[in-house]
Design a protein around this motif. Structure first.
Motif, PDB file in Angstrom:
ATOM      1  N   UNK A  38      42.814  29.611  15.728  1.00 62.65           N
ATOM      2  CA  UNK A  38      43.870  28.598  15.835  1.00 62.65           C
ATOM      3  C   UNK A  38      45.225  29.228  16.147  1.00 62.65           C
ATOM      4  N   UNK A  39      45.490  30.398  15.560  1.00 60.41           N
ATOM      5  CA  UNK A  39      46.737  31.091  15.876  1.00 60.41           C
ATOM      6  C   UNK A  39      46.724  31.543  17.334  1.00 60.41           C
ATOM      7  N   UNK A  40      45.568  31.997  17.817  1.00 61.01           N
ATOM      8  CA  UNK A  40      45.460  32.353  19.239  1.00 61.01           C
ATOM      9  C   UNK A  40      45.736  31.161  20.133  1.00 61.01           C
ATOM     10  N   UNK A  41      45.202  29.989  19.775  1.00 61.02           N
ATOM     11  CA  UNK A  41      45.492  28.762  20.520  1.00 61.02           C
ATOM     12  C   UNK A  41      46.988  28.489  20.578  1.00 61.02           C
ATOM     13  N   UNK A  42      47.640  28.663  19.436  1.00 58.57           N
ATOM     14  CA  UNK A  42      49.087  28.410  19.358  1.00 58.57           C
ATOM     15  C   UNK A  42      49.842  29.370  20.261  1.00 58.57           C
ATOM     16  N   UNK A  43      49.499  30.657  20.182  1.00 57.06           N
ATOM     17  CA  UNK A  43      50.157  31.638  21.054  1.00 57.06           C
ATOM     18  C   UNK A  43      49.923  31.306  22.529  1.00 57.06           C
ATOM     19  N   UNK A  44      48.716  30.875  22.855  1.00 57.11           N
ATOM     20  CA  UNK A  44      48.396  30.551  24.245  1.00 57.11           C
ATOM     21  C   UNK A  44      49.266  29.397  24.734  1.00 57.11           C
ATOM     22  N   UNK A  45      49.439  28.375  23.902  1.00 59.60           N
ATOM     23  CA  UNK A  45      50.291  27.242  24.288  1.00 59.60           C
ATOM     24  C   UNK A  45      51.746  27.661  24.460  1.00 59.60           C
ATOM     25  N   UNK A  46      52.156  28.692  23.718  1.00 56.61           N
ATOM     26  CA  UNK A  46      53.532  29.191  23.815  1.00 56.61           C
ATOM     27  C   UNK A  46      53.704  30.188  24.961  1.00 56.61           C
ATOM     28  N   UNK A  47      52.642  30.441  25.715  1.00 53.14           N
ATOM     29  CA  UNK A  47      52.711  31.374  26.831  1.00 53.14           C
ATOM     30  C   UNK A  47      52.613  32.828  26.416  1.00 53.14           C
ATOM     31  N   UNK A  48      52.200  33.100  25.190  1.00 55.96           N
ATOM     32  CA  UNK A  48      52.106  34.473  24.682  1.00 55.96           C
ATOM     33  C   UNK A  48      50.641  34.923  24.772  1.00 55.96           C
ATOM     34  N   UNK A  49      50.192  35.163  26.003  1.00 54.25           N
ATOM     35  CA  UNK A  49      48.780  35.454  26.234  1.00 54.25           C
ATOM     36  C   UNK A  49      48.320  36.744  25.559  1.00 54.25           C
ATOM     37  N   UNK A  50      49.184  37.741  25.525  1.00 47.31           N
ATOM     38  CA  UNK A  50      48.793  39.011  24.904  1.00 47.31           C
ATOM     39  C   UNK A  50      48.519  38.821  23.422  1.00 47.31           C
ATOM     40  N   UNK A  51      49.414  38.077  22.745  1.00 45.27           N
ATOM     41  CA  UNK A  51      49.199  37.793  21.318  1.00 45.27           C
ATOM     42  C   UNK A  51      47.965  36.916  21.126  1.00 45.27           C
ATOM     43  N   UNK A  52      47.752  35.961  22.040  1.00 52.15           N
ATOM     44  CA  UNK A  52      46.575  35.096  21.939  1.00 52.15           C
ATOM     45  C   UNK A  52      45.294  35.919  22.064  1.00 52.15           C
ATOM     46  N   UNK A  53      45.255  36.836  23.032  1.00 49.87           N
ATOM     47  CA  UNK A  53      44.068  37.677  23.203  1.00 49.87           C
ATOM     48  C   UNK A  53      43.767  38.469  21.935  1.00 49.87           C
ATOM     49  N   UNK A  54      44.826  38.987  21.307  1.00 51.38           N
ATOM     50  CA  UNK A  54      44.634  39.776  20.086  1.00 51.38           C
ATOM     51  C   UNK A  54      44.008  38.919  18.986  1.00 51.38           C
ATOM     52  N   UNK A  55      44.464  37.674  18.854  1.00 50.35           N
ATOM     53  CA  UNK A  55      43.932  36.799  17.812  1.00 50.35           C
ATOM     54  C   UNK A  55      42.493  36.389  18.106  1.00 50.35           C
ATOM     55  N   UNK A 105      38.046  33.926  27.877  1.00 50.32           N
ATOM     56  CA  UNK A 105      37.685  33.887  29.293  1.00 50.32           C
ATOM     57  C   UNK A 105      38.731  33.175  30.128  1.00 50.32           C
ATOM     58  N   UNK A 106      39.319  32.104  29.600  1.00 53.51           N
ATOM     59  CA  UNK A 106      40.349  31.370  30.338  1.00 53.51           C
ATOM     60  C   UNK A 106      41.578  32.250  30.581  1.00 53.51           C
ATOM     61  N   UNK A 107      41.946  33.063  29.591  1.00 51.78           N
ATOM     62  CA  UNK A 107      43.084  33.976  29.765  1.00 51.78           C
ATOM     63  C   UNK A 107      42.750  35.023  30.830  1.00 51.78           C
ATOM     64  N   UNK A 108      41.543  35.575  30.760  1.00 57.13           N
ATOM     65  CA  UNK A 108      41.154  36.575  31.752  1.00 57.13           C
ATOM     66  C   UNK A 108      41.147  35.971  33.164  1.00 57.13           C
ATOM     67  N   UNK A 109      40.707  34.712  33.273  1.00 61.01           N
ATOM     68  CA  UNK A 109      40.692  34.060  34.589  1.00 61.01           C
ATOM     69  C   UNK A 109      42.111  33.876  35.114  1.00 61.01           C
ATOM     70  N   UNK A 110      43.029  33.473  34.237  1.00 55.79           N
ATOM     71  CA  UNK A 110      44.427  33.292  34.669  1.00 55.79           C
ATOM     72  C   UNK A 110      45.042  34.592  35.149  1.00 55.79           C
ATOM     73  N   UNK A 111      44.580  35.699  34.585  1.00 56.00           N
ATOM     74  CA  UNK A 111      45.137  37.006  34.951  1.00 56.00           C
ATOM     75  C   UNK A 111      44.328  37.680  36.061  1.00 56.00           C
ATOM     76  N   UNK A 112      43.456  36.924  36.729  1.00 57.93           N
ATOM     77  CA  UNK A 112      42.771  37.429  37.917  1.00 57.93           C
ATOM     78  C   UNK A 112      41.515  38.215  37.675  1.00 57.93           C
ATOM     79  N   UNK A 113      41.067  38.302  36.430  1.00 57.48           N
ATOM     80  CA  UNK A 113      39.849  39.067  36.129  1.00 57.48           C
ATOM     81  C   UNK A 113      38.664  38.099  36.108  1.00 57.48           C
ATOM     82  N   UNK A 114      38.237  37.659  37.299  1.00 55.83           N
ATOM     83  CA  UNK A 114      37.212  36.625  37.403  1.00 55.83           C
ATOM     84  C   UNK A 114      35.872  37.085  36.851  1.00 55.83           C
ATOM     85  N   UNK A 115      35.542  38.349  37.043  1.00 52.49           N
ATOM     86  CA  UNK A 115      34.241  38.846  36.592  1.00 52.49           C
ATOM     87  C   UNK A 115      34.127  38.805  35.071  1.00 52.49           C
ATOM     88  N   UNK A 116      35.171  39.306  34.387  1.00 49.20           N
ATOM     89  CA  UNK A 116      35.159  39.278  32.920  1.00 49.20           C
ATOM     90  C   UNK A 116      35.177  37.846  32.408  1.00 49.20           C
TER      91      UNK A 116
END
Length: 566
Positions: free
Chosen positions: A424-441, A460-471
């Motif tokens: 849930x904290x990762x979800x919150x970070x993701x909504x705030x645009x803090x993808x690095x913190x979201x990935x950690x959570x 996976x959604x974060x990795x897709x946004x950052x261009x890592x389609x395979x991961x």
């Protein structure tokens, strides 16, 4: 002083006490008025729930009684939120005020019930105060979604009152009132299924309708009159199990070993006792982990010792046995034996059980001090200080429910291995645009529960946004492999396949997502676009029309239909 003046003075005193109680509750919980909705089920229940506003009144009521939305069947809770949306729109202040009002009413009903049963207003008031102001109440009051628990308790209290009235003046209409009010509790939250057994405990003590001094025929009649209630409870249990299993929220016996279930069922009540005495480190959910043997053994010995003690004093101090048994009965439906979700326990589950627990403790204390007037005065002062301290701790706990970031940051700070709160904290970070913190959570959540489909999907959604389609594709595939009924994972996997030009795979994956998410428009929009690219325009138009029916405001569905209809 004449009798009318005395009655008037008594009424004024009662009004003053009520005003003081209302002020105390508002002082403790009133801060929640300024809080918004939380993206922690409030969206699914209220601000993203289109069923609360779509169609006419009849359609909304039909949905409330036939829907398994949010993995539950609780039509009165849905009706409550339907009314709120009609009256208040999306102003969260009114939702919070309604929760606080319900908590106040439940406190008054509990106080009145104890006075009716025991004739002791002083001790009853102490039980009501300890119940109302304990920090474990915060989740029930400050979390809008937990309206279901407050409504359940409201109807449960009315059921108790109706039962007392029936036992004192039996009549078919009064027995029918018990059944109808019990249905109200069940239709608000399924935890109320324990009520018929709790009524039997009250029949034993203090109502005196069961026991060695009761005629066998009369005793059989007392049990027989609970049969319709038990049948109603069984029906609602079946609905709830169906709703939970349909959503994949209820763990199967194969998925959660019976040994682990039994260990959790033993640890739960002991942990609630510990949280009652030491209400710190509170969190919306406590993780379901493998407990060490010594912890299980300690909890089992504690529960066994308390149960044996309650049985031994059942003749001289029946309130101990009654209170302890009611405490355990109300916790049984939400124990790990009937595991739903990934939590081992939750503060909200203590709402009704706490009344029984405090009742047993206060009456036992009163019994111990009855021949010691000086000690009684000191105990009364200590109880006032305890209530004040409890209210202060509760007011501090309310502040953690201000927003998602505050709530989930606190939760992961005070618990270990709490994978759901990390998610849930990762979800919150993701909504705030803090993808690095979201990935950690998300990573922390997966380190505890590697098969957590939601965390795999979001990572996976974060990795897709950052261009890592395979991961990203690998993470989506893992999500649906560990949980084949997880619709969002299939949708994201389909999107990856579509982006890579594999339309056949995308078609299959979007189709699976649409089947698993019958209320979601977006999978049908994407399915329509893929069908159109494959030249299957009639099927594409049908899919886009289905999406538009589900969400008439969907711009994507409208655009899809225009494109495929050209």
């Amino acid at each position: 002083m004449n009798s009318s003046a005395m009655r008037g003075g008594g009424a004024l005193i009662r009004l003053a006490v009520l005003a003081l109680a209302a002020a105390a509750l508002y002082a403790v919980f009133g801060e929640a008025r300024s809080f918004g909705f939380l993206d922690y089920d409030d969206g699914e229940y209220v601000f993203r729930n289109r069923h609360l506003i779509e169609g006419g009144a009849v359609e909304r009521l039909r949905w409330a009684f036939t829907s398994f939305h949010a993995a539950n069947w609780h039509p009165l809770t849905w009706i409550s939120f339907i009314a709120d949306r009609a009256l208040f729109g999306l102003d969260p202040e009114w939702y919070h005020l309604e929760n606080l009002l319900l908590h106040g009413l439940n406190t008054l009903l509990a106080l009145w019930l104890l006075v009716r049963l025991t004739g002791s207003p002083g001790k009853s008031a102490l039980v009501a105060a300890l119940f109302a102001l304990h920090p474990l109440r915060v989740e029930s009051v400050a979390w809008i979604t937990e309206r279901k628990g407050l409504l359940m308790a409201f109807f449960a209290m009315l059921t108790f009152h109706a039962h007392v009235s029936y036992t004192r003046r039996p009549a078919p209409a009064r027995l029918l009132a018990v059944a109808l009010l019990f249905a109200g509790a069940l239709f608000s939250k399924p935890q109320a299924v324990a009520l018929p057994l709790v009524l039997l405990v009250l029949d034993w003590w203090p109502l005196g309708r069961l026991g060695r001094r009761t005629a066998a025929v009369a005793g059989r009649g007392v049990v027989r009159e609970k049969v319709p209630l038990l049948l109603l409870a069984a029906a609602v249990t079946a609905f709830t199990v169906a709703a939970q299993r349909r959503a994949g929220a209820m763990a199967s016996l194969e998925g959660l070993a019976i040994g682990k279930r039994l260990a959790g069922a033993v640890i739960g009540p002991a942990a609630y006792l510990a949280k009652t005495l030491w209400p710190f480190g509170l969190t919306p959910e406590y993780p379901l982990l493998d407990p060490p043997f010594l912890q299980v053994a300690g909890a089992a010995l504690t529960l066994a010792g308390l149960t044996v003690a309650a049985v031994r004093v059942r003749e001289t101090q029946p309130w101990v046995a009654a209170g302890w048994l009611v405490f355990l009965l109300f916790l049984a439906p939400v124990s790990n034996l009937f595991q739903a979700g990934g939590q081992a326990m939750a503060d909200r589950y203590t709402y009704l059980p706490h009344i029984a627990l405090f009742f047993a403790a206060v009456w036992s204390g009163g019994r111990a001090l009855r021949n010691h007037p000086c000690a009684r005065n000191a105990a009364a002062a200590a109880c006032v200080l305890l209530a004040l301290a409890s209210g202060w701790l509760a007011s501090r706990q309310v502040g953690f429910w201000r927003d998602e970031l505050t709530l989930f940051s606190h939760a992961v700070a005070v618990t270990r291995g709490n994978w759901k709160m990390h998610y849930n904290l990762g979800n919150t970070f993701e909504r705030l645009g803090r993808d690095t913190d979201a990935e950690a959570q998300y990573g922390l959540a997966l380190s505890v529960r590697p098969d957590y489909a939601e965390a795999l999907n979001n990572l996976g959604a974060i990795r897709a946004r950052h261009g890592d389609a395979e991961t990203a594709a690998d993470l989506f595939a893992r999500a649906v492999r560990v949980r084949p009924e997880y619709g969002p994972g299939w949708f994201n996997l389909g999107f990856q396949s579509e982006q890579q030009g594999d339309l056949a795979a995308a078609l299959r994956q979007y189709g699976r997502a649409a089947a698993l998410q019958p209320d979601a428009a977006e999978p049908r929009v994407r399915l329509g676009r893929v069908l159109a690219r494959l030249g299957r325009r009639d099927e594409a138009a049908a899919s886009c029309r289905a999406a538009l029916r589900l969400d008439p405001s969907s711009a994507g569905a409208a655009a899809c239909l225009r494109e495929v209809s050209r």
